[in-house]
Design an enzyme around this catalytic site. Structure first.
Site: not given
Lengths: 73, 612
Positions: B316, B504, B508
């Site tokens: 990410d 995080d 997610d």
């Protein structure tokens, strides 16, 4: 319902495996997983009969391994 | 209890050794020998004998207690008194060492994580009252003296000091705090006296959450662990059957009963798979423990195995590859001043915890947000409806409301619109983590696939990916797109591919659960991400991913070494005993020796060298 408790007195992987197998056979125990190194047992119990199931778990444990102590259930 | 065992072993050795030495020089009468060997035998072995008897009555008795009992009693029967005692003594030494190793490993892990506060000092009616951390309520005033640990998360209301936060964040620099600053439970107050107001109860505080993560490592068991458990269950019966065969069949044809029975008994001694069964879980435990020293919390041995095999790394962007700390660097507007644009935007962002919102709020002194209803559209931005309609978000939000805007600004852009009029753009920049480039380079060098997923617009995404060296980028993603893409990757992977995702944010969580290994940034990560992930990086350092891989390699390598070593020695001794070249001494020595070596080897898993 999920219950996590501390399990003391298990030093041997074989003993832990035997106990885990026996606990998984107890009626009302959906799953029992013992991590003997971390001294932790994770139980998935039938919500309705939880208290009885815990008593049965303690009985079975006393028979197999009387030196084992639970903390938290 | 353990000390008791050690004393018994020593006493029996004291009886046994002189006698053993003596018997080489002097021929001792058989009855005398029997009496003198039975004493140490019972001293050192009574619990084994008792447990075997007890287990027979309960049914499931085919365990090491029983086998040792049979082997040693059998040895006494055929006249090998000294062998019997020796076997019992050495077996107990092996068991004692095993206990010692397990306890030592457990203790070293709990020492590491010794961030648990054991008391809290409450200020009630101007008096200091000592209570359990669990009894502190939100709003309580607590006193924290120098040298004491902060029991619950809170805010400083009086005094100032510096705190040691190393256990929580890995930062060796102390953190100065004063009036209004947040303090986290688990940090140690170094030198000043501070009064804090509790903002969370103990079970909700940082330290409690970290301890939960570490202690609930009852996550997936490693495949190897499961295999060894199944193996041990069949190994013992097989060896016992072989022992029976060896002890009964050859002597029927060849005679010489005592020799063959002796070999059968030796078989029984080797039938205990103790070394294997203890060293495998111990290795994984030490591996996980070693990782936690670097703030890498692995939730189960199975994940360690998966990390080793991981070859597809999906990252990410915001908060993972970047610090997630946003700062307003410029405001562009044709008709409005910087302050005006920011204060209009602030009306939307005032209640949001999103880092972008926080960075905007940092630039604004006060907000006149009376009477506005604020709605968030995930992936687009915020809409505030009241006296005016205010939009704050990305170019997609502007497009949705048909407001023209300049899409080609390179930094992270937050567009602001009011009553269908475009007001201006706020440029926000997020710092890339300094270790990110090296980590990506390392992964690429190892031949792994690196992928970046982000909601950012194309140009920024490509620029960052190019800088870091990430080959594949998917940009302008909505939260639900991320899940779809990861599912695609997982569906299309080959059998040996292992997909690892690092993220995080709240959005997610589903992705972390779907991937083979989900890693979350523990410091800044959202609770749901930490909960959903399999590995938590407490210090938010991407290098820990590499470190975790190295620990995984080392642990699985040591596990293999132990398994092969133990099997080779055991089978070797079995063959030697069958042929008559081994006696019970050798068998028990080999058994205990292998166990000790395997255990010591397993404990190596907690030590890993520094990356780079």
């Amino acid at each position: 319902m999920r219950k996590i408790a501390k399990i003391k007195g298990l030093d041997c992987a074989h003993c832990a495996a035997k106990l885990e197998k026996a606990l998984n056979k107890v009626e009302g125990v959906l799953s029992a997983q013992i991590n003997f190194m971390a001294e932790r047992i994770t139980l998935e119990l039938d919500d309705v009969k939880a208290a009885e199931v815990i008593l049965e778990i303690k009985k079975v444990t006393k028979k197999l391994h009387p030196e084992v102590e639970y903390m938290g259930i | 209890m353990k000390k008791n065992n050690l004393i018994r072993i020593i006493i029996s050795l004291v009886f046994f050794i002189p006698f053993f030495i003596l018997h080489f020089f002097v021929d001792i009468d058989n009855y005398l020998m029997l009496i003198f060997t039975l004493i140490p035998y019972f001293i050192v072995g009574y619990d084994i004998l008792w447990r075997s008897i007890r287990n027979i009555m309960r049914g499931d008795f085919l365990d090491e207690n029983f086998l040792m009992a049979i082997a040693t009693i059998g040895a006494f029967i055929i006249g090998e008194h000294l062998e019997a005692v020796a076997v019992m003594i050495f077996y107990q030494i092996g068991e004692l060492f095993q206990s010692y190793a397990v306890n030592k490993s457990r203790k070293s892990i709990s020492d590491l994580m010794d961030i648990r506060p054991n008391k809290a000092v409450l200020i009630q009616d101007d008096e200091e009252v000592e209570v359990e951390p669990e009894d502190v309520c939100e709003g309580d005033i607590l006193l924290i003296k120098a040298g004491e640990r902060v029991p619950v998360d809170g805010v400083v209301i009086k005094g100032k000091s510096s705190l040691d936060v190393k256990a929580l964040t890995g930062e060796s620099l102390p953190r100065d705090v004063e009036l209004g600053d947040e303090v986290l439970s688990g940090s140690v107050n170094i030198d000043g006296v501070i009064y804090i107001e509790a903002t969370k109860m103990y079970f909700d505080s940082t330290v409690s959450k970290i301890l939960d993560l570490v202690e609930n490592v009852s996550g997936k068991k490693a495949k190897t662990e499961n295999f060894i458990t199944r193996f041990a269950r069949i190994y013992t019966p097989i060896v016992v059957v072989c022992a029976l065969l060896v002890g009964i069949i050859p002597p029927i044809f060849l005679g010489n009963w005592s020799s063959w029975v002796f070999r059968a008994l030796t078989f029984l001694v080797v039938s205990c798979p103790c070394a294997l069964v203890i060293s495998v879980p111990l290795s994984f435990f030490c591996g996980i423990g070693g990782a936690s020293k670097d703030g890498i919390l692995v939730k189960g041995g199975g994940y360690l195995e998966k990390i080793k095999a991981a070859n597809v790394f999906i990252f990410d962007k915001t908060g993972t590859l970047t610090k997630g700390e946003f700062k307003v660097i410029d405001v562009i507007s044709d008709n409005y001043s910087k302050e005006e644009v920011l204060s209009i935007a602030a009306i939307c962002e005032v209640n949001s915890n999103h880092p972008i919102a926080v960075s905007i709020m940092n630039e604004v002194d006060s907000v006149n947000g009376e009477g506005y209803e604020i709605k968030e559209i995930a992936g687009y931005g915020m809409v505030a409806t009241g006296n005016d309609v205010i939009l704050v978000g990305n170019s997609k939000l502007m497009a949705k409301y048909n407001i023209p805007c300049d899409k080609n600004l390179l930094k992270s852009v937050v567009h602001v619109a009011k009553n269908n009029e475009y007001i201006g753009a706020i440029l926000i920049s997020d710092e890339i983590r300094k270790e990110a480039k090296d980590v990506i380079q390392y992964l690429n060098q190892q031949g792994h696939k690196t992928i970046m997923l982000t909601g950012d617009q194309k140009d920024i995404a490509l620029a960052i990916a190019g800088y870091l060296g990430i080959k594949e980028v998917k940009y302008e993603l909505l939260p639900q797109d991320k899940v779809k893409i990861v599912e695609e990757i997982i569906d299309n992977k080959s059998a040996e591919d292992v997909v690892l995702y690092v993220g995080d944010g709240i959005n997610d969580a589903p992705v972390l659960m779907r991937s083979d290994v989900g890693i979350s940034m523990g410091g800044i990560g959202s609770d749901s991400a930490i909960e959903a992930s399999d590995v938590v990086l407490m210090y938010d350092n991407l290098e820990c991913i590499i470190k975790a891989k190295m620990i995984a390699y080392k642990t699985t390598r040591i596990v293999m070494q132990n398994i092969i070593f133990a099997l080779v020695i055991k089978i070797g001794v079995l063959i030697l005993s069958a042929l008559g070249f081994a006696n019970m001494w050798l068998a028990i020595l080999a058994d205990v020796g292998v166990a000790v070596i395997a255990i010591l080897n397993a404990m190596r898993c907690s030590k890993v060298k520094k990356f780079n």
